[in-house]
Enzyme design. Structure first.
Site, PDB file in Angstrom:
ATOM      1  N   TYR A 221      53.916  22.621  25.656  1.00 23.92           N
ATOM      2  CA  TYR A 221      55.033  21.618  25.124  1.00 23.92           C
ATOM      3  C   TYR A 221      56.460  21.716  26.162  1.00 23.92           C
ATOM      4  CZ  TYR A 221      58.392  19.020  22.478  1.00 23.92           C
ATOM      5  OH  TYR A 221      59.390  18.509  21.688  1.00 23.92           O
TER       6      TYR A 221
ATOM      7  N   SER B 197      63.499  16.905  25.940  1.00 24.18           N
ATOM      8  CA  SER B 197      63.892  17.848  25.017  1.00 24.18           C
ATOM      9  C   SER B 197      64.888  19.020  25.412  1.00 24.18           C
ATOM     10  CB  SER B 197      62.513  18.645  24.559  1.00 24.18           C
ATOM     11  OG  SER B 197      62.940  19.341  23.636  1.00 24.18           O
TER      12      SER B 197
END
Ligand code: NAD
Ligand code: MG
Length: 300
Positions: free
Chosen positions: A205, A192
């Protein structure tokens, strides 16, 4: 949202329009594509294949919805047989994706189960390998994302399960899959922009995405000894269910992605070609690479 195809020359800033009027921000985890509002484009009405993965055998985790569904559709229309995995509560999204894949004339199967369980990860790989009669492409795309503003409010359970889902499962699945994959095989992990530009509120995360990026590069150097390439894709802000079950602060949803240079959220259909490139033989000299698809929020 206009539904553009992947071929007509268009200003990328206005290719999609998230109309921003009504957002479902309270779906239970994992959120369903069925309830995604406004809906997303996975290329279902537009993606055209040209035999770039003819006869390949692919396993895609989180293939029921979002980026995984778009990747599954592209792979199937390029001629690959595909197994997707998702959680049991996502069976309906999984069934819908499998039906779209079968329309492409390939073999397709959904296998529900929780990848936080190592035994399940091993059985998923074995079942996929049996159904597909081999395994050439593995896409580790499933992920858990929970926004929590204050560190005091992040539970140990959340921290642990985010790592189990995003990092441990990737390790367990690759460990089980590598022995089945032939030279020429390709593994692609979803990392990401959060690896490179971590947001406050996504502490656990973003940390997992940092781990995935390093894992990908290290694993690439290990598995090239077997002729297997390992790469990652780093999406920017993409309109998918993960954002609607607490993945983002609800206040961020109406303007989601507008802080990118392109000025809008991406759609899952815009990610599929990056995964396809890394899966196909066209990227034969590419391993240990992270390909950003971020709307211009570049990787360092
Ligand atoms: P999504 O909700 O459509 O997909 C995530 C999938 O993960 C779910 O469909 C679910 O099937 C799977 N999953 C979660 N926990 C699981 C578990 N315990 N067992 C089995 N499956 C499980 O959302 P998405 O945005 O398409 O996410 C796909 C990947 O892309 C994730 O790794 C996510 O971190 C990454 N990503 C997304 C964005 C974004 O803005 N949407 C940005 C960067 C990276
Ligand atoms: Mg899903």
């Amino acid at each position: 949202m206009s539904k553009q195809d992947q071929y007509t020359m268009t200003d990328p800033r206005t290719q999609y329009d998230n109309d921003g009027t009504h957002y479902n921000d309270d779906q239970p985890d994992p959120a369903l594509d069925k309830k995604l509002d406004p809906s997303a484009d996975h290329g279902e009405n537009t993606y055209r294949g040209s035999d770039r993965l003819k006869g390949r055998k692919a396993l895609i985790t989180g293939g029921d919805s979002g980026i995984g569904r778009a990747v599954a559709i592209a792979f199937a229309r390029e001629g690959a047989d595909v197994v997707i995995n998702y959680l049991p509560s996502e069976q309906e999204d999984g069934d819908k994706t499998v039906a779209i894949l079968e329309e492409a004339g390939v073999k397709a199967k959904g296998i529900a189960g929780d990848i936080k369980d190592e035994d399940f990860c091993v059985s998923l790989v074995e079942e996929a390998n049996t159904f597909l009669d081999g395994l050439d492409i593995l896409v580790n795309n499933a992920g858990k994302q929970k926004f929590v503003e204050n560190i005091e409010d992040i539970t140990t359970e959340q921290f642990r399960t985010t790592f189990e889902t995003n990092v441990f499962a990737m390790f367990w699945i690759i460990k089980a899959a590598a022995k089945h994959m032939p030279p020429g095989g390709s593994i692609i992990n979803s990392t990401s922009i959060q690896c490179y530009q971590p947001s406050p509120g996504l502490l656990d995360y973003s940390s997992t995405k940092g781990a995935i990026t390093s894992f990908t590069k290290s694993c690439a150097k290990m598995l090239i000894e077997k002729g297997i390439r390992v790469n990652g894709v780093a999406p920017g802000p993409i309109w998918t269910p993960i954002q609607q079950s607490g993945g983002q602060a609800p206040s961020k949803l109406p303007n989601f992605g507008e802080d990118t240079p392109i000025g809008r959220a991406g759609q899952p259909a815009e990610l599929a070609p990056a995964y396809l490139y890394l899966a196909s033989q066209e990227s034969s000299y590419v391993t240990a690479e992270i390909l950003g698809v971020t709307g211009g929020k570049h990787l360092p």
